[in-house]
Design a protein around this motif. Structure first.
Motif, PDB file in Angstrom:
ATOM      1  N   PRO A 123       0.825  -1.214   0.000  1.00  0.00           N
ATOM      2  CA  PRO A 123       0.000   0.000   0.000  1.00  0.00           C
ATOM      3  C   PRO A 123       0.857   1.260   0.000  1.00  0.00           C
ATOM      4  N   ARG A 139      -0.236   2.960  -8.528  1.00  0.00           N
ATOM      5  CA  ARG A 139      -0.536   1.642  -9.107  1.00  0.00           C
ATOM      6  C   ARG A 139       0.673   1.087  -9.843  1.00  0.00           C
ATOM      7  N   SER A 153      -9.530   5.144  -3.280  1.00  0.00           N
ATOM      8  CA  SER A 153      -9.037   4.237  -4.312  1.00  0.00           C
ATOM      9  C   SER A 153      -8.263   3.095  -3.664  1.00  0.00           C
ATOM     10  N   PRO A 154      -8.254   1.924  -4.277  1.00  0.00           N
ATOM     11  CA  PRO A 154      -7.472   0.819  -3.722  1.00  0.00           C
ATOM     12  C   PRO A 154      -5.978   1.111  -3.803  1.00  0.00           C
TER      13      PRO A 154
END
Length: 266
Positions: free
Chosen positions: A3, A141, A179-180
């Protein structure tokens, strides 16, 4: 997947801001809504080539001496003697196309100078908030396999928090954390965007940003100095799709989301 941490700073003078681990991708997002980052977005949207930030007028003047640059900024809100431009967004139109800017302001320029050790620096304001949030999400990402940290840096006001900068930091945090791939590290800044008319859960606008900015301490000071237009310009959410970025205290035009389907970054 690792993360990406989201950290918020309420002032560019926060002592925790100066540590930049070499093994972490640190993305420093500098926010000075009234007015430096709003003004820089305007400048790059109109074709400026670069902007180099300095923490003091003396340093900026010394660097600009003998160079073909535009010396820009303010002291006490007013354009200093001998400067080519002040710190009003409306001063930066098509005539700055191709120009290199040297910037010295009370809060925003020192914030850029103090985050020069980051892997990358970004310039964010309400006028390009969606471009900033989208790009940061894409970068995170792409770097999901390494340690990454987004530092949302409110320039503040001479070491103290500024409501307008806190609000934008809250908006950016809300959009990223929705958001992920992101996790909050430290105090949650999202509730501070509610007063500006944004939803703390999503970061989407729900109210009157202009009214909020005009009512802030900084906004009222600018109105008294005759710069009400600057406050209104700063309230134009997503007026631009450009996200300026750079490193080492020097910022470039970055990318224009209206011209890029994919974000060609890092």
């Amino acid at each position: 997947m690792i993360p990406c941490r989201v950290r918020a700073f309420r002032s560019a003078l926060d002592p925790g801001l100066s540590d930049f681990p070499s093994d972490v991708l640190v993305l420093a997002v500098v926010v000075d809504v009234l007015r430096a980052t709003t003004t820089l977005v305007h400048a790059f949207a109109h074709g400026a080539r670069s902007a180099r930030a300095f923490a003091s007028l003396k340093e900026a003047r010394a660097f600009a001496l003998g160079r073909d640059v535009l010396l820009c900024g303010e002291s006490g809100g007013i354009k200093p003697e001998g400067f080519d431009r002040g710190n009003s967004p409306s001063e930066f139109t098509s005539d700055v196309a191709g120009c290199d800017l040297v910037l010295a302001t009370t809060n925003g320029a020192p914030a850029l100078a103090r985050t020069a050790g980051a892997s990358h620096q970004f310039v964010a304001a309400f006028v390009n908030v969606s471009a900033a949030a989208d790009a940061l999400s894409a970068i995170a990402r792409r770097n999901a396999g390494r340690a990454c940290e987004v530092r949302l840096v409110a320039a503040g006001k001479m070491g103290a928090p500024a409501a307008e900068d806190d609000a934008l930091v809250g908006v950016l945090a809300a959009r990223l954390l929705a958001s992920p791939g992101f996790e909050l590290d430290g105090e949650d800044p999202r509730p501070r965007c509610a007063a500006a008319g944004f939803d703390p859960a999503s970061g989407l606008v729900r109210g009157d940003l202009q009214e909020f900015l005009l009512a802030t301490e900084h906004g009222q000071t600018l109105v008294q100095l005759g710069f009400e237009r600057d406050v209104r310009d700063a309230a134009q959410v997503d007026a631009f799709t450009r996200l300026p970025f750079g490193r080492g205290g020097t910022i470039g035009p970055g990318l224009d989301r209206s011209q890029a389907v994919e974000i060609p970054l890092f």
